[in-house]
Enzyme design. Structure first.
Site, PDB file in Angstrom:
ATOM      1  N   SER A 182       0.797  -1.224   0.000  1.00 42.67           N
ATOM      2  CA  SER A 182       0.000   0.000   0.000  1.00 42.67           C
ATOM      3  C   SER A 182       0.832   1.278   0.000  1.00 42.67           C
ATOM      4  CB  SER A 182      -0.948   0.004   1.194  1.00 42.67           C
ATOM      5  OG  SER A 182      -0.245  -0.217   2.389  1.00 42.67           O
ATOM      6  N   HIS A 210      -5.402  -4.329  -1.825  1.00 39.90           N
ATOM      7  CA  HIS A 210      -5.178  -3.392  -2.944  1.00 39.90           C
ATOM      8  C   HIS A 210      -5.096  -4.103  -4.291  1.00 39.90           C
ATOM      9  CE1 HIS A 210      -4.500   0.089  -0.337  1.00 39.90           C
ATOM     10  NE2 HIS A 210      -3.948  -0.791   0.490  1.00 39.90           N
ATOM     11  N   LYS A 241     -12.131  -0.971  -0.410  1.00 35.35           N
ATOM     12  CA  LYS A 241     -11.412  -0.372  -1.544  1.00 35.35           C
ATOM     13  C   LYS A 241     -12.237  -0.626  -2.816  1.00 35.35           C
ATOM     14  CE  LYS A 241      -7.443  -1.071   1.378  1.00 35.35           C
ATOM     15  NZ  LYS A 241      -7.478   0.185   2.141  1.00 35.35           N
TER      16      LYS A 241
END
Ligand SMILES: Cc1ncc(COP(=O)(O)O)c(C=O)c1O
Length: 393
Positions: A182, A210, A241
């Site tokens: 990240s 991610h 996300k």
């Protein structure tokens, strides 16, 4: 000594506030979209984890609203007892299928998935082996476990092998890594890790926070990206996300997930995710499975931004994903840069020490599929202006 002494003498945040450089807890008065409203002004958002832009998608919003009408606003209990809904089970089935595993288990956040999963699995006399750049929730999950924690140099397979070979072969071992890191935006070296885990009798868990919506077919994550779905033992994901919601999950063999249903304390002793959050993820999954062009757009945007900043002379480190760090290497300069960019109408995230070493402090750009090229070009102009003014480029 009073316990609160450290609080009374903590002045760093207040000093930054007084200097107008405090970057955290910035209120936004609109949806998380490519443009947000801050202090009554429109600002371009280049710091969101909503990689596919689905937090504002009409189908996702509609699904969440309908779920409230049918199921109400909360489940008032944990999955273990009164808080399991039919849509929780539907989502678990869909997610397991999405990542090609036998079963999945939902948690109320991704943080809790890492806490419950790692601490639930790694016991006394066993080992949990972490990359030094792993997310805080992985580090805390390892700390909560009764196992021994070992760490290896970020994405360095020689260092991992050194750690693995120092542990007795028969001992249970769990390697836990981020799929996409990240801070640096680089990708875990799963092909080499898989070889090592087989050689040294270890299991491998990948945090794809991610990676979903970013890597692999239809955004199925890092293992799919490398064609290694059968070799990654546990997949962890968050809904905060690309999935445009809130919550998290683990997916693995049926026996492992069933064990965690009964031993992951963060699922047993915490309320289940809300009906609206659950339904939003189901709708986001539909979109990811049916609109792969969104991921193509995310990558086109990423390449435009990466090329743009690199051509200006920014150091983007080892990034190869929609997370693009601009390495500045000075805490105060990072905070100034973030503030100047905000004044110019561009929101970015600052990363200062101790989150990264002082010479690696950075501004983190995150791309979304829904950014337009025009928005990216405006941001590039501002990044040039501010970068030059601060002597970063
Ligand atoms: C790599 C990684 N793992 C886990 C989490 C925690 O997920 P959540 O936001 O769902 O708690 C995050 C970020 O929030 C993350 O970046």
């Amino acid at each position: 000594m009073d316990l609160f002494d450290k609080c009374y003498s903590y002045t760093v945040a207040e000093e930054a506030r007084k200097a107008g450089l405090y970057p955290y807890f910035q209120p936004i008065s609109s949806e998380q979209d490519t443009v947000v409203i801050i202090n009554g002004r429109k600002v371009l958002m280049f710091g969101s984890n909503s990689y596919l832009g689905l937090t504002v998608h009409p189908k996702v919003k509609e699904a969440a609203k309908k779920a409230i009408d049918k199921y109400g606003t909360g489940c008032a209990g944990s999955r273990f007892l009164n808080g399991t809904l039919d849509i929780h089970e539907e989502l678990e089935e869909r997610l397991a299928e999405f990542v090609n595993k036998e079963d999945a288990l939902l948690f109320s956040t991704g943080f809790q998935a890492n806490l419950g999963g790692i601490a639930g699995l790694v016991g006394k006399g066993e080992y949990v082996i972490l990359d030094k750049s792993d997310h805080a929730s992985i580090v805390d999950g390892a700390r909560l476990s009764y196992g021994t924690v070992k760490r290896f140099i970020h994405n360095d397979m020689e260092s991992l092998e050194k750690v693995l070979s120092s542990i007795e072969l028969e001992a249970g071992k769990l390697i836990v890594v981020d799929g996409v890191y990240s801070m640096d935006g680089d990708i875990a070296n799963l092909p080499e890790m898989v070889k090592l885990k087989k050689r040294y009798n270890a299991r491998l868990m990948v945090d794809d926070a991610h990676s979903f919506g970013v890597l692999g077919k239809n955004g199925r994550g890092t293992a799919n990206h490398f064609g290694l779905e059968d070799d990654v033992d546990i997949v962890m994901g968050t809904f905060s996300k690309s999935f445009a919601s809130l919550g998290g999950f683990l997916a693995a063999d049926r026996a492992v997930i069933d064990y965690l249903r009964h031993f992951a304390r963060s699922v047993i002793f915490s309320a289940s995710i809300t009906p609206a959050s659950t339904a939003a993820v189901l709708a986001a999954l539909d979109i990811m499975e049916n609109e792969p062009e969104l991921i193509d757009k995310l990558w086109a945007n990423t390449e435009r931004m990466r090329k743009g900043v690199q051509d200006m002379g920014y150091d983007t480190g080892t990034s190869c994903t929609p997370i693009i760090p601009l390495i500045v290497g000075d805490d105060e300069k990072v905070l100034r840069m973030r503030r100047m960019l905000l004044d110019e109408g561009v929101f970015v995230n600052p990363v200062v020490s101790p989150a990264v070493p002082p010479n690696k402090t950075l501004i983190r750009l995150s791309l979304m599929a829904t950014h337009t090229f025009e928005q990216i070009d405006i941001a590039l102009d501002k990044l040039y202006k501010v970068g030059r003014a601060l002597d970063v480029i």
